[in-house]
Scaffold this motif. Structure first.
Motif, short mmCIF file in Angstrom:
data_model
loop_
_atom_site.label_atom_id
_atom_site.label_comp_id
_atom_site.label_asym_id
_atom_site.label_seq_id
_atom_site.Cartn_x
_atom_site.Cartn_y
_atom_site.Cartn_z
N MET A 1 48.66 41.36 41.72
CA MET A 1 49.12 42.21 40.61
C MET A 1 50.19 43.18 41.13
SD MET A 1 45.35 43.23 39.14
CE MET A 1 44.34 42.89 40.60
N LYS B 1 56.05 39.42 39.76
CA LYS B 1 56.22 38.05 39.24
C LYS B 1 56.98 38.03 37.90
CE LYS B 1 51.86 37.82 39.26
NZ LYS B 1 50.83 38.62 39.84
N ASP C 1 49.86 35.81 31.23
CA ASP C 1 49.02 36.87 30.64
C ASP C 1 49.40 37.15 29.19
OD1 ASP C 1 47.52 37.17 32.89
OD2 ASP C 1 48.43 39.05 33.53
N ILE D 1 44.51 42.12 27.75
CA ILE D 1 43.78 41.57 28.91
C ILE D 1 42.56 42.45 29.20
CG2 ILE D 1 43.93 40.99 31.38
CD1 ILE D 1 45.70 39.15 29.68
N PHE E 1 38.63 40.99 29.24
CA PHE E 1 37.68 41.18 30.35
C PHE E 1 36.45 41.95 29.87
CE2 PHE E 1 39.18 40.07 34.73
CZ PHE E 1 40.33 39.39 34.38
N PHE F 1 37.98 34.53 30.80
CA PHE F 1 39.42 34.66 31.05
C PHE F 1 39.90 33.55 32.00
CE2 PHE F 1 42.96 36.32 33.60
CZ PHE F 1 43.88 36.61 32.59
N ARG F 2 39.11 33.31 33.06
CA ARG F 2 39.50 32.27 34.04
C ARG F 2 39.51 30.88 33.38
NH1 ARG F 2 42.12 35.55 37.11
NH2 ARG F 2 40.86 37.15 38.09
N GLY G 1 49.12 34.78 36.33
CA GLY G 1 48.28 35.95 36.58
C GLY G 1 47.90 35.97 38.05
N GLY G 2 47.68 37.17 38.58
CA GLY G 2 47.41 37.31 40.02
C GLY G 2 46.20 36.54 40.51
N GLY G 3 45.28 36.22 39.59
CA GLY G 3 44.07 35.51 40.02
C GLY G 3 44.11 34.02 39.71
N ARG H 1 45.21 46.73 34.26
CA ARG H 1 44.66 45.74 35.20
C ARG H 1 43.17 46.01 35.33
NH1 ARG H 1 49.93 45.95 35.47
NH2 ARG H 1 51.04 44.21 36.45
N PRO H 2 42.35 45.27 34.55
CA PRO H 2 40.91 45.58 34.53
C PRO H 2 40.26 45.55 35.90
CG PRO H 2 41.39 43.47 33.42
CD PRO H 2 42.70 44.14 33.66
N LEU H 3 40.74 44.69 36.80
CA LEU H 3 40.08 44.59 38.11
C LEU H 3 40.38 45.79 39.00
CD1 LEU H 3 40.52 40.77 38.87
CD2 LEU H 3 38.54 41.96 37.93
N ARG I 1 41.90 37.72 49.15
CA ARG I 1 42.61 36.62 48.47
C ARG I 1 43.64 35.93 49.34
NH1 ARG I 1 44.02 38.58 42.36
NH2 ARG I 1 41.89 38.57 41.53
#
Ligand code: S3P
Length: 166
Positions: free
Chosen positions: A10, A14, A33, A44, A48, A56-57, A78-80, A117-119, A136
């Motif tokens: 994140m 990008k 996203d 987003i 979540f 979401f995944r 998305g970053g994940g 960014r929920p995470l 990661r």
């Protein structure tokens, strides 16, 4: 086929890189996203919060499956998105994967005033970001065809580097 998939943590840039690539090459941009939020008609954060990360995944995987039928798109992932091996396989089969790599301090500087960014909710600090990047890193690095470091580089420099690589 011949897509470019931009991956990275994140805040690694990008979306900005994709839109500059569009200006430079005319390649159509796909913002994962934004599409996911649009499809679900919620932010987003709300996806979540109300449906959970797994949901979401799943939606990310569905979207990447659809995108793998497209051609010549610059996809801002998305970053994940690299967390599922199936997603990485879809990207590898249909394009080149470019990793934007940034230091935790750079990420923190860029994201510290945002809350979408929920995470990172409740964890907007350099040590947490550094730890998440380290967790990661193996996935980012094994997914990437090419890696471009972005710290202290202009958008144009980053795009020139990407275009010389692909
Ligand atoms: C996520 C990154 C976000 C978004 C979601 C989860 C992640 O996208 O998909 O908040 O797991 O790294 P950006 O990388 O575009 O911020």
């Amino acid at each position: 086929m011949n897509n470019i998939y931009l991956i990275g943590f994140m805040g690694s840039g990008k979306s900005a890189v994709c839109s500059r690539l569009h200006e430079l090459t005319g390649m159509e941009v796909v913002e994962m996203d934004a599409i996911l939020a649009d499809n679900e008609k919620m932010t987003i954060n709300d996806i979540f919060a109300t449906k959970g990360e797994e949901y979401f995944r799943d939606k990310e995987t569905e979207l990447l499956t659809q995108l793998s039928d497209e051609s010549r798109k610059a996809v801002s992932c998305g970053g994940g998105a690299i967390l599922r091996p199936q997603n990485v396989s879809l990207m590898k089969e249909t394009g080149k994967i470019i990793l934007l790599s940034a230091k935790p301090e750079t990420i923190y500087d860029r994201l510290k005033d945002s809350d979408d960014r929920p995470l990172l909710h409740g964890n907007m600090n350099v040590p947490f970001i550094a730890e998440m990047i380290e967790k990661r890193r193996p996935r980012y690095e094994s997914a990437a065809d090419y890696t471009v470091t972005v710290d202290n580089k202009s958008l144009d420099d980053i795009c020139r580097e990407i275009l010389s690589l692909i």
